[in-house]
Design a protein around this motif. Structure first.
Motif, PDB file in Angstrom:
ATOM      1  N   SER A  41       0.823  -1.187  -0.005  1.00  0.00           N
ATOM      2  CA  SER A  41       0.007   0.005   0.059  1.00  0.00           C
ATOM      3  C   SER A  41       0.823   1.165  -0.136  1.00  0.00           C
ATOM      4  O   SER A  41       0.516   2.050  -0.701  1.00  0.00           O
ATOM      5  N   GLN A  82      -7.040   1.318  -0.469  1.00  0.00           N
ATOM      6  CA  GLN A  82      -7.096   0.048   0.306  1.00  0.00           C
ATOM      7  C   GLN A  82      -8.637   0.094   1.051  1.00  0.00           C
ATOM      8  O   GLN A  82      -9.419  -0.684   0.904  1.00  0.00           O
ATOM      9  N   ASP A 160      -5.570  -1.128  -5.001  1.00  0.00           N
ATOM     10  CA  ASP A 160      -5.175  -1.566  -3.589  1.00  0.00           C
ATOM     11  C   ASP A 160      -6.443  -2.605  -3.186  1.00  0.00           C
ATOM     12  O   ASP A 160      -7.331  -2.088  -2.614  1.00  0.00           O
TER      13      ASP A 160
HETATM   14 MG   LIG Z   1      -2.093  -2.864   2.035  1.00  0.00          MG
END
Ligand SMILES: [Mg+2]
Ligand SMILES: Nc1ncnc2c1ncn2[C@@H]1O[C@H](COP(=O)(O)OP(=O)(O)O)[C@@H](O)[C@H]1O
Lengths: 250, 293
Positions: A41, A82, A160
């Motif tokens: 990330s 994410q 993500d």
């Molecule tokens: Mg991550």
């Protein structure tokens, strides 16, 4: 092409990324895999200038991260983070519509509306386009966010863990859509995937990250092996081959 | 003095009452209500939380602090100068709140209004302390409890500015709505997050300061109206803000009319009436809000 050279990143005193150099050619799907906390990330948000780049250099085509405007980059690269949390009460169509923002800056024209409808249609969101985001399932919401990134109409898409919250039908459906976007629309997709089997099935390239370092890159065939699982993921799961494609036996 | 339609047409005294008092008072209620509802909605986007509004979340108290400082330090200054000082302290006060709630997890939506209430309470206490020290207690009530009985021609015109500041936000309504996707997603779309947040905060501060200076704090309009609108039509500000403005204007006008008539000839301040009604609605909203993790 996305080009990283000598990218390191620190949070507090801890080094999260170690001198990453990587070329991602234009076109196709690259899956970024690695255990939790590997820095996937962080790497994505550095490329998408959401985290300020302190050390090293990243370019997306001709745009230099840190040296180009947010707006210029927003027309070339879209990112879906994410965790997505929308505080306002928005309809699916409104959310997807915000993908057009970098192009119209608040004044959508007929071309924007056409693209929004096309994105809704492509992601199967037309039947729920007028529902509020808090009135649909987690999977549908996830799809709406990917559709928003798609409506942004950029050459590069960074996603993500978009398969979070999706059941198997949703996950396969989304991966096929992404595959289709890479093949038909010449999108370049960099996607963080949790499940190596999805990476093996849908990606053209795999980049494996461990402890902030690149552990392996290459075609799924070459990268996915018992050694990778042991060294990168610390598991002794075995790989078998089905139809010539590597498959992790869980 | 009663004003009837026939009286207005024929009697110059009635015309005078209407122009000097009744019309300004009505306009003041409409303008303040519209401005408060709009800035409430914007505050909720900036705070990324449904349950805050400027008047109770530190901005109203900071505005009172500003007037207090201006009145004590530059007692002879003009009203617009006091307003300027007040807008500045409001800006600092609301920016402070946004910084304070930044680290709070979005999964715990009730923490934000709690922190905001405490924050507003602390600033309110500071205001009271200095008002006491500066022997200004008699003015304090007029800043902290908004009412329209003193509104006359020549004493409410700042509110046009408040409404204008709120109106300007409509021009950047889409940008402010994009902010609700979160700072990162907004930047990913190329939004100048700092600029848009700054403009939103400036509009909130100017509006709050102008209302507090002119009428005093009127709570809950900025909370209740946006919440009801969000439920019915969502938060797409380009569509929601005009409805918020109209509803807020209506709420304060009705509140003031009730306050004038319920216990005539005594007046109940509009802030008290709206505050009581708003508190009840607020609790109802808190309990009916679906919790999401
Ligand atoms: Mg991550
Ligand atoms: N805000 C933060 N503060 C401290 N450490 C962080 C922060 N964000 C991430 N990290 C650390 O950075 C490392 C990489 O995180 P991340 O990029 O989210 O990993 P991944 O996405 O691969 O799971 C992890 O060890 C994590 O603990």
């Amino acid at each position: 092409m996305i080009r990283l050279s000598g990218v390191s990143h620190f949070i507090g005193g801890a080094q999260i990324l170690h001198d990453i150099s990587l070329d991602l050619p234009k076109g196709g799907i690259t899956a970024l895999i690695g255990p939790n906390g590997a820095g996937k990330s962080t790497l994505l948000s550095l490329i998408a200038r959401l985290t300020p780049l302190k050390q090293g250099e990243i370019t997306v085509d001709t745009l230099k991260i840190g040296g180009c405007s947010d707006r210029d980059l927003a027309r070339v690269l879209a990112i879906m983070a994410q965790s997505t949390h929308v505080s306002a009460r928005l309809r699916v169509r409104e959310l997807v519509g915000f993908g057009r923002y970098p192009w119209h800056r608040g004044r959508p024209g007929p071309a924007d509306h056409a693209l929004i409808e096309a994105a809704l249609e492509r992601f199967g969101l037309l039947p729920i386009a007028d529902r509020f985001l808090d009135e649909i399932s987690g999977g549908q919401r996830q799809r709406a966010f990917v559709a928003m990134a798609f409506a942004q109409d950029t050459d590069y898409l960074l996603l993500d863990e978009p398969l979070n919250n999706l059941d198997i039908a949703g996950a396969r459906g989304l991966m096929r859509l992404l595959r289709d976007m890479a093949d038909r629309d010449d999108k370049t997709i960099l996607i963080v995937l949790h499940d190596i089997n999805y990476a093996a099935a849908f990606a053209d390239r795999i980049v494996a990250l461990k402890n902030g370092r690149i552990a392996a890159t290459g075609a799924p065939d070459q990268v996915i092996s018992d050694t990778l699982l042991r060294d990168v993921f610390d598991t002794d799961a075995k790989i078998s081959r089905i139809d010539g494609r590597p498959f992790v036996m869980v | 003095m009663p004003v009837s339609l026939s009286g207005f047409l024929t009697d110059p005294d009635s015309q005078q009452v209407l122009i000097v008092s009744r019309l300004p008072r009505t306009l003041a209620a409409l303008l303040a209500g519209a401005a408060l509802a709009v800035t409430g909605q914007i505050m909720q986007i900036l705070a990324r939380n449904r349950f805050v509004e400027p008047m109770t979340a530190g901005a109203g108290q900071s505005a009172a602090l500003g007037i207090l400082i201006a009145s004590v330090v530059f007692p002879a200054s003009a009203i617009w100068a006091k307003m300027g000082v007040s807008a500045l302290t409001t800006l600092i006060g609301s920016a402070g709140l946004l910084l304070l709630i930044r680290p709070l997890p979005p999964t715990q939506p009730l923490l934000v209004p709690l922190v905001a209430l405490v924050y507003g309470g602390v600033i309110g206490a500071v205001v009271t302390f200095f008002a006491y020290q500066g022997d200004m207690m008699q003015f304090l009530g007029s800043w902290l409890t908004g009412e329209l009985s003193g509104v006359l021609q020549g004493r409410y015109e700042l509110l046009w500015g408040a409404a204008a500041a709120a109106g300007v936000t409509w021009l950047i309504a889409d940008r402010i709505t994009v902010l609700s996707l979160g700072e990162n997603a907004a930047r990913g779309l190329g939004l100048n997050v700092a600029l848009v947040s700054g403009l939103g905060l400036a509009a909130i501060s100017v509006t709050t300061a102008m209302v507090v200076v002119t009428l005093g704090a009127i709570p809950f309009v900025g909370l209740v109206i946006p919440n009801i609108i969000a439920r019915r039509m969502g938060d797409n500000l380009r569509r929601a803000l005009p409805v918020a403005a109209l509803s807020g204007a209506g709420l304060v006008l009705v509140g003031d009319m009730l306050g004038r008539t319920l216990r005539a000839p005594f007046e109940i301040p509009v802030a008290s009436l709206v505050g009581i009604a708003g508190a009840v609605v607020f609790l109802a909203l808190l309990y009916s809000e679906p919790r999401r993790g």
